[in-house]
Design an enzyme around this catalytic site. Structure first.
Site, PDB file in Angstrom:
ATOM      1  N   ARG A  62     -33.364  24.736 -46.266  1.00 25.50           N
ATOM      2  CA  ARG A  62     -32.566  25.722 -45.477  1.00 25.50           C
ATOM      3  C   ARG A  62     -32.279  25.643 -44.170  1.00 25.50           C
ATOM      4  O   ARG A  62     -33.334  24.849 -43.579  1.00 25.50           O
ATOM      5  CB  ARG A  62     -33.090  26.956 -46.029  1.00 25.50           C
ATOM      6  N   CYS A  90     -31.829  26.705 -34.316  1.00 27.30           N
ATOM      7  CA  CYS A  90     -30.867  25.695 -33.478  1.00 27.30           C
ATOM      8  C   CYS A  90     -29.560  25.849 -34.350  1.00 27.30           C
ATOM      9  O   CYS A  90     -28.705  25.149 -34.152  1.00 27.30           O
ATOM     10  CB  CYS A  90     -31.458  24.454 -33.597  1.00 27.30           C
ATOM     11  N   THR A 114     -42.246  23.547 -43.924  1.00 29.96           N
ATOM     12  CA  THR A 114     -41.485  24.931 -43.748  1.00 29.96           C
ATOM     13  C   THR A 114     -40.546  24.922 -44.431  1.00 29.96           C
ATOM     14  O   THR A 114     -39.817  26.149 -44.835  1.00 29.96           O
ATOM     15  CB  THR A 114     -41.188  25.179 -42.350  1.00 29.96           C
ATOM     16  N   CYS A 159     -32.314  26.132 -40.079  1.00 30.52           N
ATOM     17  CA  CYS A 159     -33.103  26.787 -39.112  1.00 30.52           C
ATOM     18  C   CYS A 159     -32.231  27.846 -38.347  1.00 30.52           C
ATOM     19  O   CYS A 159     -31.176  27.672 -38.035  1.00 30.52           O
ATOM     20  CB  CYS A 159     -33.292  25.670 -37.931  1.00 30.52           C
ATOM     21  N   ARG A 180     -35.534  23.174 -30.524  1.00 32.68           N
ATOM     22  CA  ARG A 180     -36.727  23.388 -29.550  1.00 32.68           C
ATOM     23  C   ARG A 180     -38.043  23.866 -30.310  1.00 32.68           C
ATOM     24  O   ARG A 180     -38.879  24.457 -29.742  1.00 32.68           O
ATOM     25  CB  ARG A 180     -36.228  24.342 -28.421  1.00 32.68           C
ATOM     26  N   CYS A 237     -33.250  21.015 -39.437  1.00 32.70           N
ATOM     27  CA  CYS A 237     -32.677  21.197 -37.890  1.00 32.70           C
ATOM     28  C   CYS A 237     -31.885  20.297 -37.464  1.00 32.70           C
ATOM     29  O   CYS A 237     -31.895  19.129 -37.804  1.00 32.70           O
ATOM     30  CB  CYS A 237     -34.107  21.504 -36.891  1.00 32.70           C
TER      31      CYS A 237
END
Length: 358
Positions: A68, A73, A35, A70, A44, A39
């Site tokens: 990059r 979070c 992706t 998230c 979550r 994070c």
């Protein structure tokens, strides 16, 4: 699969991510290559496959890898856990610096929390209640004043005790002697000791009437005895043949570590320190645990710094095996008697444990 940051343990980081462990926030960053985001461990979001994860020491490494942040979070911002850690660190500094120990309501107000919430967060992070922490501060003040030669009554009230009886009750547990004896450097206490040669060099074992109160490694006998005198400057220090079998048992144990030595111990510390030291004795031979794992075993997963302080306060080398505690990534942490001795202890225990398992 190797970690991008080689000092991070992939399996331990993965376990924290799978558990969405908030206590791991701030200790590493997790990146998802499919992706392109990174994070915090407690995020979550839907978990990714392990093969698509990379672990980084911080956000700068993750960005350099081309990831990059998230949006869920927000790993570039301080997490609630990190906010709590900062607030509790500030509260501890306030307690340490205050001439009159502050009340719970004042500490909670300064932290921007309710009294109940502050009490719970403080206990989770420090491994002890605000009251117990303040009690330990008072005990240290009392001990320092007595060691400096202050009269007992003056030291008692200067430390923040409301009455001599409260000070005597606290000192009996935390100092192992009355304030009067502490002021006299242990005067009236009989400390028997023996010094022997072991595989780790000259080793001292000292015992009060209650049990072993010190074990120490050094480079020569004179330095070991000088350190014992500094700890008990006015006690009756006696080279004691009754202690000799204990130092010989310790030397045998260092050569071939087996089960824990069954010696009576004179453990002096706070209630939380005593819990940590018992947890250390529960670590199996040939195994290690991280500070965070010890904290979790006590039901205090965020009390990592408190566990580290308890390990550093341990006066009973080997008998309370603080050498079995390592950093989260498995590398050796500090050891009062030197990293070489810590490494030697762990290697000897692993050899014995490996032989026993065959």
């Amino acid at each position: 699969m190797l970690d991008t940051a080689h000092h991070l343990d992939f399996d331990r980081c993965l376990a924290a991510v799978r558990a969405r462990d908030p206590s791991a926030d701030g200790t590493f960053i997790v990146g998802v290559v499919t992706t392109g985001i990174y994070c915090r461990p407690s995020c979550r979001s839907r978990p990714a496959l392990a093969k698509n994860l990379r672990f980084f020491a911080g956000t700068a490494e993750a960005k350099a890898f081309g990831l990059r942040p998230c949006k869920r979070c927000r790993p570039d911002e301080a997490s609630p856990v990190e906010h709590h850690r900062l607030a509790i660190a500030k509260a501890c500094a306030t307690i340490e610096a205050s001439e009159d120990l502050p009340r719970l309501a004042a500490l909670a107000r300064e932290a921007g929390m309710s009294k109940h919430h502050f009490h719970r967060v403080f206990s989770q992070i420090m491994g002890t209640t605000p009251g117990a922490y303040a009690g330990a501060v008072k005990l240290r003040r009392l001990s320092g004043a007595l060691e400096d030669g202050a009269p007992v009554s003056e030291a008692v009230y200067a430390a923040g005790y409301g009455s001599p009886s409260r000070a005597y009750a606290a000192a009996g547990v935390g100092l192992g002697m009355t304030p009067g004896r502490k002021r006299r450097g242990g005067a009236g206490e009989r400390i028997g000791y023996a010094i022997g040669d072991t595989v780790l060099g000259p080793t001292l074992l000292a015992a009060s009437p209650r049990g072993v109160c010190a074990t120490a490694f050094g480079e020569d006998r004179e330095a070991l005895l000088a350190n014992l005198r500094r700890r008990f400057p006015a006690a009756d220090l006696v080279e004691d043949e009754r202690v000799r079998p204990w130092i010989e048992a310790l030397a045998d144990h260092l050569r071939t570590p087996a089960q824990a030595l069954d010696l009576p111990l004179d453990i002096q510390g706070t209630a939380f320190e005593a819990r940590v030291w018992q947890a250390l004795r529960d670590i199996p031979l040939g195994r290690t645990a991280s500070y965070s794992e010890v904290a979790a075993s006590l039901g205090r997963p965020t009390a990592v710094r408190a566990v580290a302080r308890a390990c550093a306060s341990n006066e009973l080398a080997v008998l309370i095996p603080c050498h079995r505690v390592v950093r989260r990534d498995g590398s050796l942490s500090g050891y009062r008697w030197g990293p070489d001795r810590k490494q030697a202890l762990l290697e000897a225990e692993r050899r014995v444990a490996s032989g026993a398992s065959r």
